[in-house]
Design an enzyme around this catalytic site. Structure first.
Site, short mmCIF file in Angstrom:
data_model
loop_
_atom_site.label_atom_id
_atom_site.label_comp_id
_atom_site.label_asym_id
_atom_site.label_seq_id
_atom_site.Cartn_x
_atom_site.Cartn_y
_atom_site.Cartn_z
NE ARG A 93 5.53 -5.47 -0.59
CZ ARG A 93 5.64 -6.30 0.46
NH1 ARG A 93 4.68 -7.16 0.72
NH2 ARG A 93 6.69 -6.24 1.24
CG ASP A 170 1.86 -8.36 11.69
OD1 ASP A 170 2.69 -7.48 11.43
OD2 ASP A 170 1.54 -9.25 10.87
CE1 TYR A 264 7.83 -1.96 7.52
CE2 TYR A 264 7.41 -3.05 9.60
CZ TYR A 264 7.31 -3.03 8.22
OH TYR A 264 6.73 -4.07 7.55
P1 NAD Z 1 -2.75 -10.09 -1.01
O1 NAD Z 1 -2.57 -9.31 -2.26
O2 NAD Z 1 -2.33 -11.52 -0.98
O3 NAD Z 1 -4.28 -10.05 -0.60
C1 NAD Z 1 -5.07 -8.93 -0.64
C2 NAD Z 1 -6.46 -9.28 -1.18
O4 NAD Z 1 -7.25 -8.09 -1.12
C3 NAD Z 1 -6.46 -9.75 -2.64
O5 NAD Z 1 -7.10 -10.98 -2.75
C4 NAD Z 1 -7.25 -8.65 -3.36
O6 NAD Z 1 -8.00 -9.12 -4.43
C5 NAD Z 1 -8.11 -8.10 -2.24
N1 NAD Z 1 -8.64 -6.77 -2.47
C6 NAD Z 1 -8.02 -5.69 -3.00
N2 NAD Z 1 -8.85 -4.64 -3.02
C7 NAD Z 1 -10.03 -5.05 -2.49
C8 NAD Z 1 -11.27 -4.41 -2.24
N3 NAD Z 1 -11.47 -3.13 -2.53
N4 NAD Z 1 -12.26 -5.13 -1.69
C9 NAD Z 1 -12.06 -6.43 -1.38
N5 NAD Z 1 -10.91 -7.09 -1.58
C10 NAD Z 1 -9.90 -6.40 -2.14
O7 NAD Z 1 -2.01 -9.30 0.13
P2 NAD Z 1 -1.32 -9.80 1.48
O8 NAD Z 1 0.15 -9.77 1.33
O9 NAD Z 1 -1.93 -11.04 1.97
O10 NAD Z 1 -1.65 -8.60 2.46
C11 NAD Z 1 -2.96 -8.15 2.69
C12 NAD Z 1 -2.95 -6.84 3.40
O11 NAD Z 1 -2.59 -6.98 4.76
C13 NAD Z 1 -1.95 -5.82 2.83
O12 NAD Z 1 -2.51 -4.54 2.91
C14 NAD Z 1 -0.79 -5.93 3.79
O13 NAD Z 1 0.03 -4.80 3.76
C15 NAD Z 1 -1.56 -6.06 5.06
N6 NAD Z 1 -0.81 -6.52 6.22
C16 NAD Z 1 -0.77 -5.67 7.26
C17 NAD Z 1 -0.12 -6.03 8.42
C18 NAD Z 1 -0.08 -5.03 9.52
O14 NAD Z 1 0.78 -5.11 10.37
N7 NAD Z 1 -0.99 -4.05 9.56
C19 NAD Z 1 0.49 -7.27 8.51
C20 NAD Z 1 0.44 -8.12 7.43
C21 NAD Z 1 -0.24 -7.74 6.28
C1 G6P Z 2 5.00 -6.79 9.05
C2 G6P Z 2 4.28 -5.47 9.15
C3 G6P Z 2 3.20 -5.38 8.12
C4 G6P Z 2 3.72 -5.63 6.74
C5 G6P Z 2 4.43 -6.93 6.70
C6 G6P Z 2 5.14 -7.00 5.37
O1 G6P Z 2 4.20 -7.84 9.44
O2 G6P Z 2 3.74 -5.24 10.40
O3 G6P Z 2 2.59 -4.13 8.20
O4 G6P Z 2 2.68 -5.66 5.79
O5 G6P Z 2 5.40 -7.02 7.71
O6 G6P Z 2 5.60 -8.24 5.24
P1 G6P Z 2 6.03 -8.87 3.87
O7 G6P Z 2 6.43 -10.21 4.32
O8 G6P Z 2 4.80 -8.85 2.98
O9 G6P Z 2 7.12 -8.02 3.34
MN MN Z 3 2.38 -3.40 10.25
#
Ligand code: NAD
Ligand code: G6P
Ligand code: MN
Length: 441
Positions: A93, A170, A264
């Site tokens: 990232r 979210d 965004y």
């Molecule tokens: P993080 O790096 O703390 O956790 C991600 C985990 O995924 C890690 O433990 C990693 O080892 C694991 N991982 C990676 N590739 C994998 C695979 N192929 N199979 C199984 N596990 C795997 O990240 P985070 O900040 O906690 O965020 C997690 C995800 O959630 C990110 O993609 C983030 O962008 C997403 N997110 C999305 C939203 C949304 O609105 N859609 C909101 C919040 C977070």
């Molecule tokens: C919001 C968005 C997510 C994104 C997150 C990033 O929750 O909906 O898609 O992953 O913000 O937050 P961060 O705190 O990791 O910058």
């Molecule tokens: Mn999002």
């Protein structure tokens, strides 16, 4: 009510403990037999798994709990896979954000070239876990937060069109919590909204209370002055960069005072401002590593060392509530109205029916039933057409292993000034992502 069996994929995610804690606190409305965690990185998942085990034992000893890196053990006999993987972890990232910034272009997790790079890594990761789920629990649903959700959703639409995956975000929920705060309401659930767009690229067109009173003007008066800058308790959004984002909503709103915008949109509408206010040596990835990531793992280690979760707590907010609401809606056919990322299929009648859009849906045990939006105005339509083309080109580039299409995708992003800048960024991103991306021809 049938007890549910849940797998959290991306067990080592910073969001996992919050979801586990929230699941344990919601068993009255969402009864649970088992929670499993799955990650492909044992060291990362270990402290989160061990801490969640202690926490769950103390909160609710009835729930079976385990964590594993073995796909068969993880994906067998589950009802839901709640997925939030981050392929490449925060280290990648950081590169997604810093490489574009080096060339004066927005560096962001899900928007612009950084989001495109992340998309190219996420597509195979999400397909892998989706295939495991279909192999070992063919009737299960995947509720997917893994970003960039827009590109992941387009990839699963193209490559796994019949899969039971729902891609979610979210951000609108977090903003609706702010609406409720501004309006002095207990909960966003007192609101009914109309909203349309792409993921991280949308607008509210209506906000009413349950009796239909129009609350949009009151919100618009606030946003015209202060954006979404309402003091928040939310642990994620109290950071300085998020506060700046919420303030900036004022300027996004100014472009179309008939709606309310997703935060965004600032990356597309004010990219020059964003770049000028970014530090190319310290981006959001650095801020998260120093705050959320550090805090979550510190709490996990403390729980393990103390042998108890007493005196500690993991943060759980809108993010955890939303995914549990969605699982509830499917498991118990609640027909709750929720914003989800779904194939347009005519819901926005003057927009590509094959685009993945974020719109209100009624959710029951056969999944989302999208509501009709009607026609959208030229400003939004133009922006969305450009952005959806970017997302489609990324997925085509992935499928065809095409350098050309990825260059086109980056060039077309509204965050990028020219094809030459796009090419320079792309070449750096290829170098940084060579262990993750397919080899481009
Ligand atoms: P993080 O790096 O703390 O956790 C991600 C985990 O995924 C890690 O433990 C990693 O080892 C694991 N991982 C990676 N590739 C994998 C695979 N192929 N199979 C199984 N596990 C795997 O990240 P985070 O900040 O906690 O965020 C997690 C995800 O959630 C990110 O993609 C983030 O962008 C997403 N997110 C999305 C939203 C949304 O609105 N859609 C909101 C919040 C977070
Ligand atoms: C919001 C968005 C997510 C994104 C997150 C990033 O929750 O909906 O898609 O992953 O913000 O937050 P961060 O705190 O990791 O910058
Ligand atoms: Mn999002």
């Amino acid at each position: 009510m049938k007890k549910q069996k849940i797998l959290i994929a991306g067990g080592g995610s910073t969001y996992t403990p919050g979801i586990v804690a929230m699941l344990a606190d919601n068993i009255d409305r969402f009864p649970i037999e088992e929670i499993k965690l799955y990650d492909d990185l044992a060291e990362r998942q270990e402290p989160i798994g061990a801490a969640c085990e202690i926490l769950l034992r103390e909160k609710n000893s009835d729930i079976k709990f385990s964590y594993t890196t073995d796909p068969e053990e993880a994906f067998t006999n589950i009802d839901f896979c709640m997925a939030h993987i981050r392929v490449g972890l925060y280290a990648m990232r950081e590169k997604d954000e810093k490489i574009p910034l080096k060339y004066g272009v927005v560096g962001q997790e899900t928007c612009g070239p950084g989001g495109i790079a992340y998309g190219m890594r996420s597509i195979p990761g999400v397909l892998e876990i989706l295939d495991y789920m279909e192999k070992y629990s063919p009737n299960a649903w995947m509720l997917n937060y893994s970003n960039p959700a827009a590109i992941v959703a387009e990839a699963t639409r193209r490559l796994r069109p019949n899969s039971k995956i729902i891609n979610i975000c979210d951000m609108p929920i977090a903003i609706e919590n702010i609406f409720a705060d501004i309006l002095g309401l207990e909960s966003r659930k007192e609101l009914t909204v109309r909203y349309y767009g792409l993921n991280h690229f949308g607008w509210w067109t209506s906000v009413t209370d349950k009796s239909g009173h129009d609350l949009l003007p009151q919100l618009q008066r606030f946003v015209a002055k202060d954006g979404y800058a309402f003091e928040t308790e939310d642990f994620q959004h109290k950071h300085p960069s998020w506060k700046a984002t919420f303030k900036k909503a004022k300027d996004i709103y100014a472009l179309d005072p008939t709606t309310l915008p997703n935060t965004y949109l600032k990356y597309y509408l004010y990219p020059d401002y964003e770049v000028a206010n970014s530090n190319p040596d310290f981006t959001r990835a650095n801020e998260v590593m120093e705050t959320r990531e550090k805090e979550v793992f510190e709490i996990a280690h403390k729980i393990i060392d103390n042998g108890t979760a007493e005196g500690t707590s993991f943060h759980a907010g809108a993010h955890a509530t939303f995914i549990i609401d969605l699982a509830c809606a499917i498991a118990f056919n609640t027909k709750e109205r929720m914003l989800l990322i779904v194939p347009n299929n005519g819901a926005i009648d003057n927009f590509d029916s094959e685009a993945m859009v974020e719109i209100p849906c009624l959710v029951g045990n056969d999944g989302p039933e999208p509501l009709s939006i009607g026609s959208i105005p030229t400003f939004q339509k133009g922006l969305m057409e450009q952005q959806v083309a970017v997302e489609k080109l990324v997925v085509e580039a992935y499928i065809e292993e095409s350098y050309q299409k990825l260059w086109q995708a980056i060039t077309l992003s509204k965050t990028v000034p020219s094809a030459s800048v796009a090419k320079t960024i792309l070449d750096d991103l290829i170098e940084a992502n060579k262990t993750f991306w397919p080899q481009l021809k």
